[in-house]
Design a protein around this motif. Structure first.
Motif, short mmCIF file in Angstrom:
data_model
loop_
_atom_site.label_atom_id
_atom_site.label_comp_id
_atom_site.label_asym_id
_atom_site.label_seq_id
_atom_site.Cartn_x
_atom_site.Cartn_y
_atom_site.Cartn_z
N VAL A 9 1.07 -1.25 0.02
CA VAL A 9 -0.22 -0.02 -0.06
C VAL A 9 1.05 1.27 -0.05
CG1 VAL A 9 -1.82 1.30 1.19
CG2 VAL A 9 -1.85 -1.32 1.13
N SER A 10 1.89 1.32 0.68
CA SER A 10 2.93 2.41 0.86
C SER A 10 3.39 2.67 -0.66
CB SER A 10 3.85 1.95 1.84
OG SER A 10 3.39 2.29 3.15
N VAL A 11 3.97 1.54 -1.26
CA VAL A 11 4.45 1.74 -2.41
C VAL A 11 3.23 2.16 -3.72
CG1 VAL A 11 5.69 0.48 -4.52
CG2 VAL A 11 6.35 0.16 -2.19
N GLY A 12 2.24 1.57 -3.77
CA GLY A 12 0.86 1.87 -4.47
C GLY A 12 0.64 3.52 -4.04
N ILE A 13 0.98 3.95 -2.97
CA ILE A 13 0.71 5.34 -2.67
C ILE A 13 1.38 6.03 -3.37
CG2 ILE A 13 0.28 7.25 -0.89
CD1 ILE A 13 -1.19 4.99 0.88
N VAL A 14 2.65 5.89 -3.32
CA VAL A 14 3.71 6.55 -3.90
C VAL A 14 3.82 6.68 -5.34
CG1 VAL A 14 6.33 6.76 -4.40
CG2 VAL A 14 5.53 6.34 -2.10
N LEU A 15 3.63 5.32 -6.11
CA LEU A 15 3.25 5.51 -7.48
C LEU A 15 1.62 6.02 -7.77
CD1 LEU A 15 3.92 1.55 -7.76
CD2 LEU A 15 5.02 3.47 -8.79
N LEU A 16 0.84 5.99 -6.99
CA LEU A 16 -0.50 6.88 -7.41
C LEU A 16 -0.20 8.46 -7.25
CD1 LEU A 16 -3.50 7.02 -7.91
CD2 LEU A 16 -3.89 7.01 -5.52
N ALA A 17 0.59 8.91 -6.65
CA ALA A 17 1.22 10.27 -6.27
C ALA A 17 1.77 10.55 -7.54
CB ALA A 17 2.06 10.74 -5.11
N LEU A 18 2.86 9.85 -8.07
CA LEU A 18 3.61 10.07 -9.18
C LEU A 18 2.61 9.98 -10.50
CD1 LEU A 18 6.81 7.90 -8.60
CD2 LEU A 18 6.67 10.22 -8.53
N THR A 19 1.64 9.17 -10.40
CA THR A 19 0.91 9.13 -11.59
C THR A 19 0.15 10.31 -11.78
OG1 THR A 19 0.44 6.75 -11.31
CG2 THR A 19 -1.09 8.00 -12.77
N VAL A 20 -0.62 10.94 -10.44
CA VAL A 20 -1.36 11.84 -10.54
C VAL A 20 -0.58 13.36 -10.76
CG1 VAL A 20 -2.71 13.79 -8.82
CG2 VAL A 20 -3.23 11.25 -8.84
N THR A 21 0.55 13.15 -10.29
CA THR A 21 1.65 14.34 -10.62
C THR A 21 1.92 14.43 -12.23
OG1 THR A 21 2.69 14.23 -8.50
CG2 THR A 21 3.68 15.28 -10.15
N SER A 22 2.30 13.33 -12.69
CA SER A 22 2.38 13.33 -14.13
C SER A 22 1.44 13.65 -14.80
CB SER A 22 3.24 12.19 -14.77
OG SER A 22 2.56 11.05 -14.49
N ALA A 23 0.09 13.19 -14.42
CA ALA A 23 -1.08 13.22 -15.31
C ALA A 23 -1.44 15.07 -15.07
CB ALA A 23 -2.31 12.80 -14.67
N VAL A 24 -1.12 15.50 -13.99
CA VAL A 24 -1.41 16.96 -13.78
C VAL A 24 -0.31 17.80 -14.89
CG1 VAL A 24 -1.23 18.95 -12.42
CG2 VAL A 24 -2.42 16.93 -11.66
N LEU A 25 0.75 17.22 -15.01
CA LEU A 25 1.79 18.03 -15.91
C LEU A 25 1.33 18.04 -17.26
CD1 LEU A 25 4.40 19.43 -16.23
CD2 LEU A 25 5.56 17.19 -16.24
N LEU A 26 0.89 16.72 -17.74
CA LEU A 26 0.43 16.56 -19.10
C LEU A 26 -0.73 17.17 -19.18
CD1 LEU A 26 0.55 15.10 -21.59
CD2 LEU A 26 -0.86 13.16 -20.66
#
Length: 159
Positions: free
Chosen positions: A99-116
Protein backbone atom coordinates in the motif's frame (compact mmCIF):
# COMPACT_ATOMS: atom_id res chain seq x y z
CA UNK A 1 0.92 -4.75 21.96
CA UNK A 2 -0.21 -1.18 22.66
CA UNK A 3 -0.80 -0.28 26.30
CA UNK A 4 -4.36 0.88 25.62
CA UNK A 5 -5.37 -2.37 23.84
CA UNK A 6 -5.81 -5.85 25.10
CA UNK A 7 -5.76 -7.98 21.99
CA UNK A 8 -4.07 -11.18 21.01
CA UNK A 9 -1.63 -11.31 18.12
CA UNK A 10 -4.38 -12.84 15.96
CA UNK A 11 -6.86 -10.11 16.94
CA UNK A 12 -4.25 -7.45 16.23
CA UNK A 13 -3.55 -8.98 12.81
CA UNK A 14 -7.29 -9.07 12.04
CA UNK A 15 -7.70 -5.43 13.09
CA UNK A 16 -4.69 -4.32 11.09
CA UNK A 17 -5.91 -6.29 8.04
CA UNK A 18 -9.32 -4.60 8.20
CA UNK A 19 -7.68 -1.19 8.51
CA UNK A 20 -5.43 -1.98 5.52
CA UNK A 21 -8.45 -3.02 3.45
CA UNK A 22 -10.14 0.31 4.17
CA UNK A 23 -7.01 2.17 3.08
CA UNK A 24 -6.75 0.06 -0.07
CA UNK A 25 -10.39 0.72 -0.99
CA UNK A 26 -9.83 4.46 -1.02
CA UNK A 27 -6.49 4.47 -2.85
CA UNK A 28 -7.44 1.67 -5.25
CA UNK A 29 -10.63 3.37 -6.37
CA UNK A 30 -8.79 6.59 -7.16
CA UNK A 31 -6.05 4.75 -9.02
CA UNK A 32 -8.50 2.69 -11.07
CA UNK A 33 -10.63 5.69 -12.07
CA UNK A 34 -7.57 7.72 -13.05
CA UNK A 35 -6.10 4.78 -14.95
CA UNK A 36 -9.37 4.27 -16.83
CA UNK A 37 -9.44 7.89 -17.95
CA UNK A 38 -5.78 7.73 -18.95
CA UNK A 39 -6.41 4.70 -21.15
CA UNK A 40 -9.06 6.57 -23.10
CA UNK A 41 -6.80 9.55 -23.91
CA UNK A 42 -4.88 7.72 -26.63
CA UNK A 43 -8.13 7.21 -28.55
CA UNK A 44 -9.01 10.92 -28.65
CA UNK A 45 -8.41 12.72 -31.96
CA UNK A 46 -6.29 15.43 -30.31
CA UNK A 47 -3.84 12.83 -28.98
CA UNK A 48 -2.12 12.48 -32.34
CA UNK A 49 -1.34 16.21 -32.36
CA UNK A 50 0.61 16.09 -29.08
CA UNK A 51 4.27 17.05 -29.06
CA UNK A 52 6.80 14.24 -28.66
CA UNK A 53 7.50 15.23 -25.03
CA UNK A 54 3.79 15.13 -24.18
CA UNK A 55 3.34 11.73 -25.84
CA UNK A 56 6.29 10.40 -23.84
CA UNK A 57 4.85 11.94 -20.69
CA UNK A 58 1.56 10.19 -21.47
CA UNK A 59 3.31 6.82 -21.80
CA UNK A 60 5.11 7.39 -18.48
CA UNK A 61 1.82 8.42 -16.83
CA UNK A 62 -0.06 5.36 -18.10
CA UNK A 63 2.78 3.09 -17.00
CA UNK A 64 2.80 4.65 -13.53
CA UNK A 65 -0.98 4.30 -13.39
CA UNK A 66 -0.78 0.61 -14.29
CA UNK A 67 1.91 0.05 -11.66
CA UNK A 68 -0.09 1.92 -9.01
CA UNK A 69 -3.27 -0.01 -9.81
CA UNK A 70 -1.48 -3.37 -9.78
CA UNK A 71 0.36 -2.60 -6.56
CA UNK A 72 -2.80 -1.46 -4.78
CA UNK A 73 -4.68 -4.58 -5.92
CA UNK A 74 -1.81 -6.90 -4.88
CA UNK A 75 -2.89 -7.22 -1.20
CA UNK A 76 -6.12 -8.83 -2.38
CA UNK A 77 -4.18 -11.38 -4.43
CA UNK A 78 -1.88 -12.06 -1.46
CA UNK A 79 -4.88 -12.63 0.77
CA UNK A 80 -6.53 -14.93 -1.76
CA UNK A 81 -3.37 -17.03 -2.06
CA UNK A 82 -2.49 -17.06 1.65
CA UNK A 83 -5.94 -17.34 3.25
CA UNK A 84 -6.02 -20.17 5.77
CA UNK A 85 -2.23 -20.54 5.87
CA UNK A 86 -1.90 -18.91 9.33
CA UNK A 87 0.26 -16.11 7.92
CA UNK A 88 -1.99 -13.14 8.73
CA UNK A 89 0.69 -11.06 10.55
CA UNK A 90 3.10 -11.52 7.64
CA UNK A 91 0.31 -10.83 5.16
CA UNK A 92 -0.56 -7.61 6.96
CA UNK A 93 3.08 -6.47 6.95
CA UNK A 94 3.49 -7.27 3.24
CA UNK A 95 0.18 -5.57 2.39
CA UNK A 96 1.24 -2.49 4.35
CA UNK A 97 4.44 -2.23 2.31
CA UNK A 98 2.51 -2.71 -0.94
CA UNK A 99 0.00 0.00 0.00
CA UNK A 100 2.85 2.40 0.80
CA UNK A 101 4.51 1.73 -2.56
CA UNK A 102 1.12 1.97 -4.30
CA UNK A 103 0.43 5.36 -2.75
CA UNK A 104 3.81 6.66 -3.93
CA UNK A 105 3.09 5.34 -7.44
CA UNK A 106 -0.37 6.92 -7.32
CA UNK A 107 1.13 10.26 -6.30
CA UNK A 108 3.59 10.04 -9.20
CA UNK A 109 0.75 9.14 -11.56
CA UNK A 110 -1.38 12.08 -10.46
CA UNK A 111 1.61 14.42 -10.64
CA UNK A 112 2.55 13.38 -14.16
CA UNK A 113 -1.12 13.45 -15.25
CA UNK A 114 -1.43 17.00 -13.90
CA UNK A 115 1.72 18.02 -15.77
CA UNK A 116 0.42 16.49 -19.00
CA UNK A 117 -3.00 18.09 -18.63
CA UNK A 118 -1.59 21.50 -17.78
CA UNK A 119 0.91 21.37 -20.66
CA UNK A 120 -1.95 20.66 -23.07
CA UNK A 121 -4.49 23.04 -21.52
CA UNK A 122 -2.28 26.05 -20.67
CA UNK A 123 0.92 27.75 -21.67
CA UNK A 124 3.73 25.26 -21.13
CA UNK A 125 5.63 27.53 -18.73
CA UNK A 126 2.83 27.60 -16.11
CA UNK A 127 2.43 23.79 -16.12
CA UNK A 128 5.69 23.18 -14.28
CA UNK A 129 5.17 25.49 -11.27
CA UNK A 130 1.53 24.41 -10.89
CA UNK A 131 2.58 20.77 -10.99
CA UNK A 132 5.29 21.55 -8.44
CA UNK A 133 2.64 23.12 -6.22
CA UNK A 134 0.42 20.01 -6.49
CA UNK A 135 3.38 17.76 -5.71
CA UNK A 136 4.29 19.93 -2.74
CA UNK A 137 0.72 19.73 -1.49
CA UNK A 138 0.88 15.92 -1.65
CA UNK A 139 4.11 15.97 0.34
CA UNK A 140 2.53 18.23 2.96
CA UNK A 141 -0.73 16.27 3.28
CA UNK A 142 0.59 12.75 2.91
CA UNK A 143 3.98 12.97 4.62
CA UNK A 144 4.67 16.17 6.54
CA UNK A 145 1.41 16.47 8.50
CA UNK A 146 1.41 12.85 9.71
CA UNK A 147 5.11 13.17 10.58
CA UNK A 148 4.44 16.33 12.60
CA UNK A 149 1.58 14.65 14.44
CA UNK A 150 3.80 11.72 15.37
CA UNK A 151 6.59 14.04 16.41
CA UNK A 152 4.23 16.10 18.57
CA UNK A 153 3.10 12.93 20.33
CA UNK A 154 6.69 11.70 20.57
CA UNK A 155 5.89 8.33 19.01
CA UNK A 156 7.23 6.19 16.24
CA UNK A 157 4.89 5.31 13.36
CA UNK A 158 2.46 2.52 14.33
CA UNK A 159 2.90 -0.96 12.90
Amino acid sequence: MAADRTETEAERADRRWNETLQEVRVAQTGAQILFGFLLSVAFMPAFHGLAAFDRTLYVVTVTLGALATGTLIAPVAYHRMLAGQHLKPQLVDAAGHLVSVGIVLLALTVTSAVLLLLRVATAHWIAWPLTGFVTGWFVICWLLLPFLLLRRRGKNPPR
